[in-house]
Write a protein that holds these residues in place. Structure first.
Motif, PDB file in Angstrom:
ATOM      1  N   ALA A   1       0.806  -1.213   0.000  1.00  0.00           N
ATOM      2  CA  ALA A   1       0.000   0.000   0.000  1.00  0.00           C
ATOM      3  C   ALA A   1       0.840   1.264   0.000  1.00  0.00           C
ATOM      4  N   ARG A   2       2.064   1.213   0.553  1.00  0.00           N
ATOM      5  CA  ARG A   2       2.821   2.447   0.730  1.00  0.00           C
ATOM      6  C   ARG A   2       4.163   2.483   0.016  1.00  0.00           C
ATOM      7  N   LYS A   3       4.684   1.391  -0.482  1.00  0.00           N
ATOM      8  CA  LYS A   3       6.047   1.431  -1.009  1.00  0.00           C
ATOM      9  C   LYS A   3       6.247   0.418  -2.131  1.00  0.00           C
ATOM     10  N   ILE A   4       7.308   0.671  -2.907  1.00  0.00           N
ATOM     11  CA  ILE A   4       7.810  -0.237  -3.928  1.00  0.00           C
ATOM     12  C   ILE A   4       9.254  -0.561  -3.560  1.00  0.00           C
ATOM     13  N   ILE A   5       9.626  -1.835  -3.654  1.00  0.00           N
ATOM     14  CA  ILE A   5      11.004  -2.256  -3.427  1.00  0.00           C
ATOM     15  C   ILE A   5      11.422  -3.115  -4.611  1.00  0.00           C
ATOM     16  N   CYS A   6      12.631  -2.884  -5.124  1.00  0.00           N
ATOM     17  CA  CYS A   6      13.100  -3.654  -6.274  1.00  0.00           C
ATOM     18  C   CYS A   6      14.565  -4.021  -6.087  1.00  0.00           C
ATOM     19  N   CYS A   7      14.961  -5.090  -6.772  1.00  0.00           N
ATOM     20  CA  CYS A   7      16.358  -5.514  -6.792  1.00  0.00           C
ATOM     21  C   CYS A   7      16.794  -5.632  -8.246  1.00  0.00           C
ATOM     22  N   CYS A   8      18.098  -5.544  -8.462  1.00  0.00           N
ATOM     23  CA  CYS A   8      18.600  -5.548  -9.826  1.00  0.00           C
ATOM     24  C   CYS A   8      20.006  -6.134  -9.829  1.00  0.00           C
ATOM     25  N   GLN A   9      20.781  -5.816 -10.860  1.00  0.00           N
ATOM     26  CA  GLN A   9      22.137  -6.339 -10.965  1.00  0.00           C
ATOM     27  C   GLN A   9      23.052  -5.803  -9.879  1.00  0.00           C
ATOM     28  N   SER A  10      22.682  -4.701  -9.270  1.00  0.00           N
ATOM     29  CA  SER A  10      23.489  -4.150  -8.193  1.00  0.00           C
ATOM     30  C   SER A  10      23.203  -4.889  -6.892  1.00  0.00           C
ATOM     31  N   PRO A  11      24.170  -4.979  -5.985  1.00  0.00           N
ATOM     32  CA  PRO A  11      23.898  -5.584  -4.676  1.00  0.00           C
ATOM     33  C   PRO A  11      22.969  -4.747  -3.806  1.00  0.00           C
ATOM     34  N   ILE A  12      22.700  -3.513  -4.216  1.00  0.00           N
ATOM     35  CA  ILE A  12      21.857  -2.618  -3.433  1.00  0.00           C
ATOM     36  C   ILE A  12      20.398  -2.822  -3.804  1.00  0.00           C
ATOM     37  N   ILE A  13      19.553  -2.907  -2.802  1.00  0.00           N
ATOM     38  CA  ILE A  13      18.104  -3.016  -2.975  1.00  0.00           C
ATOM     39  C   ILE A  13      17.504  -1.638  -2.717  1.00  0.00           C
ATOM     40  N   SER A  14      16.721  -1.139  -3.649  1.00  0.00           N
ATOM     41  CA  SER A  14      16.185   0.216  -3.559  1.00  0.00           C
ATOM     42  C   SER A  14      14.685   0.195  -3.327  1.00  0.00           C
ATOM     43  N   GLY A  15      14.190   1.294  -2.743  1.00  0.00           N
ATOM     44  CA  GLY A  15      12.762   1.388  -2.469  1.00  0.00           C
ATOM     45  C   GLY A  15      12.267   2.814  -2.536  1.00  0.00           C
ATOM     46  N   TRP A  16      10.968   2.950  -2.725  1.00  0.00           N
ATOM     47  CA  TRP A  16      10.282   4.239  -2.786  1.00  0.00           C
ATOM     48  C   TRP A  16       9.122   4.188  -1.803  1.00  0.00           C
ATOM     49  N   ASP A  17       9.121   5.093  -0.830  1.00  0.00           N
ATOM     50  CA  ASP A  17       8.100   5.130   0.206  1.00  0.00           C
ATOM     51  C   ASP A  17       7.164   6.301  -0.076  1.00  0.00           C
ATOM     52  N   PHE A  18       5.905   6.003  -0.388  1.00  0.00           N
ATOM     53  CA  PHE A  18       4.945   7.035  -0.772  1.00  0.00           C
ATOM     54  C   PHE A  18       4.259   7.673   0.431  1.00  0.00           C
ATOM     55  N   CYS A  19       4.620   7.276   1.630  1.00  0.00           N
ATOM     56  CA  CYS A  19       4.203   8.072   2.791  1.00  0.00           C
ATOM     57  C   CYS A  19       4.921   9.411   2.805  1.00  0.00           C
ATOM     58  N   ASN A  20       6.034   9.487   2.097  1.00  0.00           N
ATOM     59  CA  ASN A  20       6.732  10.747   1.868  1.00  0.00           C
ATOM     60  C   ASN A  20       7.133  11.438   3.164  1.00  0.00           C
ATOM     61  N   GLY A  21       7.467  10.644   4.180  1.00  0.00           N
ATOM     62  CA  GLY A  21       7.911  11.225   5.433  1.00  0.00           C
ATOM     63  C   GLY A  21       6.806  11.811   6.283  1.00  0.00           C
ATOM     64  N   ASP A  22       5.539  11.568   5.947  1.00  0.00           N
ATOM     65  CA  ASP A  22       4.409  12.096   6.717  1.00  0.00           C
ATOM     66  C   ASP A  22       4.194  11.207   7.936  1.00  0.00           C
ATOM     67  N   PRO A  23       4.385  11.727   9.160  1.00  0.00           N
ATOM     68  CA  PRO A  23       4.242  10.859  10.345  1.00  0.00           C
ATOM     69  C   PRO A  23       2.824  10.325  10.526  1.00  0.00           C
ATOM     70  N   GLU A  24       1.815  11.096  10.150  1.00  0.00           N
ATOM     71  CA  GLU A  24       0.440  10.600  10.272  1.00  0.00           C
ATOM     72  C   GLU A  24       0.203   9.430   9.331  1.00  0.00           C
ATOM     73  N   LEU A  25       0.700   9.549   8.103  1.00  0.00           N
ATOM     74  CA  LEU A  25       0.544   8.445   7.155  1.00  0.00           C
ATOM     75  C   LEU A  25       1.327   7.221   7.613  1.00  0.00           C
ATOM     76  N   GLU A  26       2.513   7.420   8.121  1.00  0.00           N
ATOM     77  CA  GLU A  26       3.309   6.291   8.581  1.00  0.00           C
ATOM     78  C   GLU A  26       2.627   5.577   9.745  1.00  0.00           C
ATOM     79  N   GLU A  27       1.937   6.338  10.583  1.00  0.00           N
ATOM     80  CA  GLU A  27       1.224   5.729  11.700  1.00  0.00           C
ATOM     81  C   GLU A  27       0.044   4.903  11.219  1.00  0.00           C
ATOM     82  N   ALA A  28      -0.675   5.415  10.218  1.00  0.00           N
ATOM     83  CA  ALA A  28      -1.890   4.745   9.762  1.00  0.00           C
ATOM     84  C   ALA A  28      -1.627   3.681   8.707  1.00  0.00           C
ATOM     85  N   SER A  29      -0.494   3.746   8.014  1.00  0.00           N
ATOM     86  CA  SER A  29      -0.274   2.866   6.869  1.00  0.00           C
ATOM     87  C   SER A  29      -0.138   1.400   7.266  1.00  0.00           C
ATOM     88  N   ARG A  30       0.183   1.117   8.506  1.00  0.00           N
ATOM     89  CA  ARG A  30       0.319  -0.294   8.902  1.00  0.00           C
ATOM     90  C   ARG A  30      -1.010  -1.031   8.817  1.00  0.00           C
TER      91      ARG A  30
END
Length: 953
Positions: free
Chosen positions: A918-947
């Motif tokens: 509901a809140r994020k995308i996580i992907c892996c690729c040829q790099s050893p680093i796993i990247s993600g995008w969090d669409f709560c965008n640092g909003d503490p209210e959204l982070e509290e409710a997103s669970r």
């Protein structure tokens, strides 16, 4: 001030007492001149109509009523109907006051959320019902969203811990702080302000919300065949309702009459008790929770939850997000050493499988390793699936070593190992509570039981695999011989699905159906219990790499660069999504089905077919035209390419919040959304390497003392990166090949964050600055993955070539220095041997061999035969070629040049696997680093409710 004055001054109250739905004032009041004077003007009966019209206001009320009834009795029914219609505005009644609450809520349930907010603003009595918890819960599910029920229940239990202690605390402080009225409201039911019972609704809380019995039942998500709800525009629902206040006493003249039916709490009496802030059991105030007076406990606030979900979906629509990565930028040593092929995450954990033959379990909140890496495979970990539920506690992985390993998720213990599960690499594993299904390069799909299986269970028993009829045991002279046969232990192969002619790259399991896709360009649907293929779909022009199956739709990605949607019931293609320019390796789809979606989708499909046939009959559409463009969801007859499907073009479901996310070898991730016509279009493009770089820069920009730049100044003077730092050594064609040997005696080891911060500074300054930094701080070579990503961000190809040459020279210098050291050690060992031999104590000592680069493991990623024939895109290698072997950010093995920087046309950004919730995308690729995008965008209210938000599916 009296109670009436306080009510009339309340901003939520109307400016004057409500009129109970009708007014006692006449429509056209006239001046009262007196009846006697009016009668003096009446001279003859013929003047009576005109006299009545002019002097009706002078007549007494009783005479008016009698005269009106006499006149109405002489009129025909049609005329009376016209009069009633004309008087209907004056006879308006407030249904909220006179209808039972169940019927009122039924009426309000037909409104969309924005209209419901306007209802909340109307008056207090309307607000009380419009804030019903079950009403907003129903609206939440009618948007196509789902909630995590187990998380809601567990959090409600945690929030209510210590509630009795709070009431006891208020008892102790009532004499000093004057909370007697609040305590009495909480612990006594005798007060009228606390008795808020309503027929069929339990009791209303401070926000008019109740968790008691409701007309909507306990599970609004199970509603079906309800009218569609539409939301026009974005609106902060909480803000609009907060301006109206909370429920209070009635402000009408009929308050005494209604008091027996409705009793409301004042805002003060309905507030829950709060512990002092210093108490560890104190509960932080949050609009996420509301007070349920009927049970004297906190419950989830569904209206607030609805508003937070709308805010989160708005962030998805506007691409508002913050990036993050695994491992944490401050702890790169925890990451994989090579590319990551597979991942899966839930609310608390992420599991990744890599080419370095390990799996890592991460804490998704801290982005740190939850436990040491899992070691067990002898080849690349190509696929995995886990279930962290304590009842399952399972992790299953497949590898290029042809083995499948079953792990206990909580401890990392190996429970079972299926050796040689296939003849070649295991490309995918999927399991449910009954079976484990695996697919392989050997073109076979195998099925294993997860529970002990008795021979007379054709597919299992009620608690195991598949419920079947049983033979009643005979107690005569006929023994049941099947009961004497051995029981099949767990993870025994019980089925084999043969039919593909190329590697089976991906599978999905749902109920009794298994969906498989292969390099042979076909999708097959199997009944695994009967081991028969029920549907074969010639889906793509080239090999298929990934599949998603939700029971109604099949979504696939292929080497033909397309994402296609098929009707699972008929196998017809209902949409083709074109936006990638290379192999689509991974895809996940969420159509946001509404409770009534299936019936409406079938009706919409029939309507589109009817319009198509009509256009064909009228000659507007040529059904034999094969050159029509691919349909991404348009319902226009000219775009329709198949008819007879159970789904309309585009796949159906909810158009507002549905999404598809696909990842490709073109190094991009596309978020697909539907427009107003239902056509899938690329809404946003994401890049893994950009997300990782932003996450690392964000961490590096933290203020002191966490700022690694400030820490670098404490370690040693920073190398000069200004114009004066450009040494006269390098020529215009590139840097000097005589790079200084790193490892100066005065160099001090740097922390990972400081090393990355130094890389961010020196790489943009040019080759000379990087050369000097490598000489002064050789530790930064170990962070070659981050160094590689930073170099590839440089816009000039010449500068990138110079920077890569500097790094290659530095790595060569390190290797030469290590080789020279090993040779000197070997010379010393031989000298010691000779000395020991002359002393008569010759003991064989083995000279350590010179370290040599290790060959990469056998590649077993997605095998797509048809991709070999595809001409590679410009700047890209062939899709079927294995990804390049490269090291990860970590500790370099002595003597091995692990910091090799690939050519720019082969950057490690091919997306292998992605997942979203509901809140994020996580992907892996040829790099050893796993990247993600969090669409709560640092909003503490959204982070509290997103669970509490479940994934759109």
């Amino acid at each position: 001030m009296s109670k009436w004055d306080r009510l009339t001054m309340d901003a939520f109250s109307p400016p004057h007492p409500p009129d109970e739905g009708y007014s006692e004032d006449p429509l056209n009041p006239t001046m009262q001149h007196g009846l006697s004077a009016a009668l003096a003007n009446l001279r003859s009966p013929s003047d009576l109509p005109a006299w009545i019209s002019a002097n009706a206001a002078h007549l007494p009320l009783a005479l008016k009523k009698r005269l009106a009834m006499v006149i109405l009795s002489e009129l025909p029914t049609s005329a009376v109907s016209d009069i009633v219609w004309a008087l209907s505005p004056r006879l308006y009644r407030d249904f909220i006051r006179y209808l039972p609450p169940e019927i009122c809520l039924k009426i309000l349930a037909c409104l969309d959320p924005v209209s419901l907010v306007n209802v909340i603003r109307t008056c207090r009595t309307w607000c009380d019902l419009a804030l019903d918890s079950a009403l907003w819960e129903r609206l939440y599910h009618m948007e196509g969203w789902k909630a995590v029920r187990t998380e809601i229940e567990s959090c409600e239990a945690i929030v209510n811990v210590g509630l009795n202690d709070s009431i006891g605390y208020l008892h102790r402080i009532q004499s000093s702080e004057g909370h007697t009225s609040k305590i009495r409201a909480l612990v006594s039911d005798d007060d009228d302000d606390v008795d808020v019972s309503m027929p069929g609704l339990g009791r209303l809380g401070s926000r008019g919300v109740s968790s008691g019995p409701s007309m909507f039942g306990p599970s609004p998500s199970a509603l079906s065949n309800q009218p569609a709800l539409t939301s026009s525009g974005e609106m902060d629902l909480d803000r609009s309702s907060s301006q109206t206040g909370t429920s209070g006493s009635l402000s009408s003249s009929s308050e005494s009459r209604e008091k027996g039916r409705y009793k409301y709490t004042t805002p003060e009496s309905s507030l829950p008790p709060i512990l002092p802030p210093q108490d560890p059991k104190a509960l932080r105030r949050s609009t996420l929770w509301m007070w349920d007076a009927s049970q004297s406990r906190y419950r989830i606030n569904w209206k607030y939850l609805y508003n937070m979900r709308r805010r989160l979906e708005s962030n998805w629509e506007l691409a508002k997000y913050v990036t993050f990565q695994f491992p944490h930028p401050n702890h790169p040593e925890e990451g994989h050493r090579e590319c990551v092929y597979s991942l899966q995450f839930d609310a608390n954990h992420l599991v990744s499988g890599s080419r370095d033959k390990t799996m890592r379990i991460w804490n998704i909140h801290t982005r740190r390793l939850a436990r040491p890496p899992l070691l067990g495979h002898r080849g690349s970990v190509l696929c995995l699936q886990f279930d962290a539920d304590p009842q399952e506690d399972l992790l299953i992985s497949g590898s290029s070593d042809s083995n499948v390993i079953i792990w206990r998720f909580s401890t990392g213990e190996i429970l079972h190992r299926i050796v040689r599960a296939h003849h070649e690499s295991v490309l995918n594993v999927r399991f449910d509570k009954r079976i484990l299904v695996t697919s392989s390069k050997d073109r076979i799909v195998r099925i294993f039981n997860r529970r002990p299986l008795h021979p007379d269970d054709s597919s299992g028993n009620n608690d195991m695999i598949y419920p079947v009829g049983r033979i009643v045991r005979s107690y005569g002279y006929e023994p049941q011989l099947s009961r004497q046969l051995p029981v099949k232990p767990p993870y025994t192969m019980i089925g084999r699905l043969d039919g593909h002619s190329a590697a089976v790259n991906a599978i999905q399991v749902r109920g009794d159906a298994v969906v498989s896709v292969s390099g042979d360009r076909h999708i097959k649907v199997w009944n695994w219990a009967d081991q028969v293929c029920t549907l074969t779909i010639p889906a793509h022009d080239k090999g298929i790499a990934c599949v998603e199956f939700d029971g109604r739709r099949i979504v696939s990605g292929s080497s033909d660069n397309e994402v296609c949607i098929f009707d699972a019931a008929t196998g017809l293609k209902v949409a083709t999504l074109r936006g990638h320019n290379h192999l689509v390796r991974t895809v996940q789809a969420g159509f946001c089905d509404l409770p009534y979606s299936q019936a409406e989708d079938e009706a919409e499909a029939r309507r589109v077919d009817a319009e198509y046939f009509k256009a064909v009959e009228e000659g507007l559409v040529d059904p034999n035209d094969r050159n029509r463009r691919a349909n991404a969801g348009s319902s226009r007859p000219a775009d329709v390419q198949a008819y007879g499907a159970k789904l309309p073009p585009g796949g159906g479901g909810g158009r507002t919040y549905g999404r598809i996310v696909s990842g490709s070898y073109d190094q991009t991730i596309i978020i697909w959304r539907r427009d107003k016509e239902g056509v899938w279009k690329p809404a946003h493009h994401l890049r893994q390497e950009e997300a990782a770089a932003r996450a690392q820069q964000r961490e590096a920009s933290l203020p002191a003392p966490d700022n690694p730049i400030a820490a670098l100044a404490q370690v040693a003077p920073q190398p000069s990166v200004g114009p004066s730092a450009q040494q006269p050594g390098p020529s215009a064609g590139g840097p000097s090949s005589a790079a200084p040997v790193p490892g100066a005696q005065n160099a001090q080891p740097l922390s990972p964050s400081v090393s990355r911060a130094l890389i961010d500074q020196v790489v943009p300054a040019g080759a000379a600055a990087l050369q000097q930094a490598l000489a002064n701080y050789p530790d930064i070579v170990n962070h070659h993955s981050y160094l590689q990503v930073t170099i590839e961000r440089e816009p000039s190809a010449i500068v990138r070539a110079q920077l890569r040459q500097v790094v290659s020279d530095a790595l060569l210098s390190i290797q030469n220095a290590q080789t020279a050291g090993q040779r000197s050690e070997g010379t010393a060992v031989l000298s010691n041997q000779a000395t020991a031999g002359s002393a008569g104590a010759a003991e064989p000592l083995e000279t350590p061999p010179a370290a040599t680069p290790q060959p990469p493991p056998a590649e077993a990623a997605v095998a797509i035969p048809s991709a070999a024939a595809q001409a590679p895109a410009q700047g890209q290698p062939n899709a079927s070629a294995p990804p390049p072997h490269h090291g990860g950010g970590g500790h370099a093995h002595p003597g091995v040049a692990q910091g090799h920087i690939p050519a720019p046309e082969n950057t490690p950004a091919r997306v292998f696997k992605l997942q979203f919730d509901a809140r994020k995308i996580i992907c892996c690729c040829q790099s050893p680093i796993i990247s993600g995008w969090d669409f709560c965008n640092g909003d503490p209210e959204l982070e509290e409710a997103s669970r509490f938000f479940a994934t759109v599916d």
